[in-house]
Motif scaffolding. Structure first.
Motif, PDB file in Angstrom:
ATOM      1  N   TYR A  28       0.835  -1.198   0.000  1.00 63.83           N
ATOM      2  CA  TYR A  28       0.000   0.000   0.000  1.00 63.83           C
ATOM      3  C   TYR A  28       0.873   1.252   0.000  1.00 63.83           C
ATOM      4  O   TYR A  28       0.605   2.217  -0.730  1.00 63.83           O
ATOM      5  N   VAL A  32       0.902   4.414  -2.743  1.00 65.44           N
ATOM      6  CA  VAL A  32       0.773   5.826  -2.400  1.00 65.44           C
ATOM      7  C   VAL A  32       1.986   6.599  -2.904  1.00 65.44           C
ATOM      8  O   VAL A  32       1.861   7.683  -3.483  1.00 65.44           O
ATOM      9  N   ASN A  46      -5.088  12.433  -3.006  1.00 61.97           N
ATOM     10  CA  ASN A  46      -6.228  12.178  -2.112  1.00 61.97           C
ATOM     11  C   ASN A  46      -7.452  11.732  -2.913  1.00 61.97           C
ATOM     12  O   ASN A  46      -8.135  10.777  -2.535  1.00 61.97           O
ATOM     13  N   LEU A  49      -6.843   8.139  -4.301  1.00 59.62           N
ATOM     14  CA  LEU A  49      -6.976   7.121  -3.247  1.00 59.62           C
ATOM     15  C   LEU A  49      -8.440   6.879  -2.915  1.00 59.62           C
ATOM     16  O   LEU A  49      -8.870   5.739  -2.731  1.00 59.62           O
ATOM     17  N   ILE A 135      -8.011   5.802   1.098  1.00 61.77           N
ATOM     18  CA  ILE A 135      -8.606   4.644   0.438  1.00 61.77           C
ATOM     19  C   ILE A 135      -9.734   4.064   1.300  1.00 61.77           C
ATOM     20  O   ILE A 135     -10.739   3.585   0.773  1.00 61.77           O
TER      21      ILE A 135
END
Length: 186
Positions: A28, A32, A46, A49, A135
């Protein structure tokens, strides 16, 4: 044969096949990091996600309903409790609590006791506007939309941003009536 009893998040979590937590967390983190490199703007990361989470949520709800044996929730309060007590435990192995209900029962906070997505994470000064776990808000929004609840999910507190807890606010915007593809009366 009577219907199967609803299963707790603990029971489901114990019975499902799991991925190594460190591998999950690091993967993860790599996603990102790649989004930050590709998109360059924290606000865009943002949004991406959240969209990724939404796409996961609209599929994850099927697995949740199939494995948890829960019946239809009677209201938004019961739905929020189900997300916190069963959903988070089932998929992330963490428990959460629901609090701070508004008078109408349409807005609450979900407080995560632990967040496995943030192990090994420190945000640099250039990423202070980043909601690293955005997320999760997308997953909740997508899953609830599939059960006819249009919601807005935002981060209220985030320990990566210096707060004392991980807190999501879930606000029910509207209950979407179920639509059927054909008329039964003809």
């Amino acid at each position: 044969m009577p219907p199967a009893a609803p299963r707790s998040g603990e029971a489901i979590f114990a019975s499902v096949e799991r991925v190594n937590a460190e591998l999950f967390t690091l993967t993860y983190g790599a996603i990102v990091r790649q989004l930050l490199t590709d998109l360059e703007e924290v606000d865009e990361v943002n949004k991406q996600l959240d969209q990724m989470g939404y796409n996961i949520g609209i599929r994850l709800i099927d697995e949740f309903l199939a494995k948890s044996n829960v019946s239809r929730c009677v209201d938004f309060k019961e739905t929020a409790e189900m997300i916190a007590k069963v959903g988070f435990k089932m998929f992330l192995g963490v428990t959460a609590s629901v609090m701070n209900w508004d008078a109408d029962g349409t807005c609450c906070s979900i407080l995560l006791e632990d967040n496995p997505l943030v192990d090994f994470v420190e945000l640099p000064d250039t990423c202070q506007g980043l909601y690293y776990c955005n997320i999760l808000s997308g997953v909740i929004r997508g899953a609830l939309e599939m059960v006819a609840m249009k919601t807005e999910v935002t981060w209220i507190r985030d320990m990566l941003r210096g707060d004392d807890a991980y807190e999501l606010q879930v606000k029910l915007l509207k209950q979407v009536p179920e639509e059927y593809p054909y008329k039964d009366d003809e």
